[in-house]
Structures are given as structure tokens and as C-alpha cells.
Design a protein around this motif. Structure first.
Motif, PDB file in Angstrom:
ATOM      1  N   ASP A 292       1.997   6.360  -7.161  1.00 48.91           N
ATOM      2  CA  ASP A 292       0.958   7.278  -7.639  1.00 48.91           C
ATOM      3  C   ASP A 292       1.439   8.725  -7.536  1.00 48.91           C
ATOM      4  O   ASP A 292       1.256   9.523  -8.457  1.00 48.91           O
ATOM      5  CB  ASP A 292      -0.342   7.104  -6.849  1.00 48.91           C
ATOM      6  N   GLU A 293       2.059   9.066  -6.417  1.00 54.25           N
ATOM      7  CA  GLU A 293       2.583  10.422  -6.206  1.00 54.25           C
ATOM      8  C   GLU A 293       3.684  10.740  -7.221  1.00 54.25           C
ATOM      9  O   GLU A 293       3.705  11.820  -7.812  1.00 54.25           O
ATOM     10  CB  GLU A 293       3.133  10.575  -4.785  1.00 54.25           C
TER      11      GLU A 293
ATOM     12  N   THR B 148       1.030   3.992  -3.145  1.00 54.09           N
ATOM     13  CA  THR B 148       0.779   5.415  -2.931  1.00 54.09           C
ATOM     14  C   THR B 148       1.966   6.247  -3.406  1.00 54.09           C
ATOM     15  O   THR B 148       1.785   7.275  -4.073  1.00 54.09           O
ATOM     16  CB  THR B 148       0.493   5.697  -1.443  1.00 54.09           C
TER      17      THR B 148
ATOM     18  N   GLU C 284       0.836  -1.205   0.000  1.00 50.22           N
ATOM     19  CA  GLU C 284       0.000   0.000   0.000  1.00 50.22           C
ATOM     20  C   GLU C 284       0.876   1.262   0.000  1.00 50.22           C
ATOM     21  O   GLU C 284       0.591   2.216  -0.718  1.00 50.22           O
ATOM     22  CB  GLU C 284      -0.928  -0.005   1.212  1.00 50.22           C
TER      23      GLU C 284
END
Length: 150
Positions: free
Chosen positions: A57-58, A54, A50
Motif C-alpha cells: 500500500d505504501e 501495508t 499484514e
């Protein structure tokens, strides 16, 4: 990005040599700067947790926003505010926009003072513009008050 799977490849993008392609289980899931891949410690076989999803994605959003800003800046000098407005209109999150602006300022690509001076010189050379016109031109380009008082 979905949690699960493993990084199956980390390779140079054949069309954009300044980009790394991240594949998870054979599918391209991200295009990021090689420095971002190193910062994330990406290696083949790494599980997509996870936290990593994240972070990817950033990094992907930052990369897309920075590339968008660079394309715009290659065509025309822009102020920080103009660049931020454009990125926000494109749907980038405010924290990504802030990071991109800071990054581009650090590189010297965005410089409101330099832009303000150039606009003043151009306006004065064309028609000997007075202070009121100069302030209006700078305000139109979303340059902040300290820049306008140049």
C-alpha cells in the motif's frame, strides 16, 4: 490491500515500462517501481501478510504520488511547497508527500534555489523588476525565505 492470497505474478507493465504490476491470485493489486518490488523482496508464490500488504500500500501510494508530481513538473517548474500542496490536495498522506519531495530533490528535479534564480532572471529580463516585485513573485510560488533573499 487485503491480507491473504499469494503473489501470482510480478511483471513489467506493458503500457508503462518503468512500472511493475503485482498480481495476487490473478488480480492486479499494485503498480509500483521495479526498485520497490526488489526492496520488498517480491517473488511469485509469496504470501500476502499484514506487513507485506501495508508495505505494498505504501509503495503504491508513493508511486502514484511520484508519478503525479512528475507529470506536473513536466508541464511547469514548481517549488517544493507547490508540489507538496498539489499532492496533499490530491489526498496523499503527509508522510508520502514528504518522501516524494525528498526523492525528487535527491534526483535534482525539484530545486527551489534553481527555480528562484530562474524566476528572478526572467522577471529582470522582462521588465527590470525591483527587489519588492521579485520578493512578491517568489513568495507567490511558495518559495521559502532563504530562497527569496537570493
Amino acid at each position: 490491500m487485503q491480507v491473504g492470497g499469494h503473489v501470482s505474478a510480478l511483471e513489467e507493465d506493458p503500457r508503462q515500462h518503468d512500472q511493475s504490476v503485482v498480481r495476487v491470485d490473478g488480480r492486479i493489486v499494485a503498480r509500483i517501481a521495479p526498485s520497490a518490488a526488489r526492496a520488498l523482496g517480491l517473488v511469485e508464490g509469496m504470501p500476502i501478510t499484514e506487513v507485506l500488504a501495508t508495505a505494498l500500500d505504501e509503495a503504491t501510494a508513493f508511486n502514484a504520488a511520484a508519478r503525479r508530481a512528475a507529470r506536473r513538473l513536466n508541464r511547469r517548474a514548481l517549488s517544493c511547497a507547490e508540489t507538496a500542496s498539489d499532492l496533499e490536495r490530491q489526498g496523499f498522506e503527509p508522510h508520502i508527500v514528504s518522501r516524494v519531495i525528498e526523492h525528487l530533490e535527491g534526483l535534482g528535479v525539484l530545486d527551489d534555489d534553481r527555480l528562484g534564480r530562474a524566476l528572478i532572471e526572467e522577471a529582470q529580463a522582462r521588465r527590470g523588476a525591483g527587489p519588492a516585485l521579485l520578493r512578491r513573485k517568489l513568495a507567490q510560488r511558495q518559495l521559502d525565505a532563504p530562497t527569496i533573499t537570493l
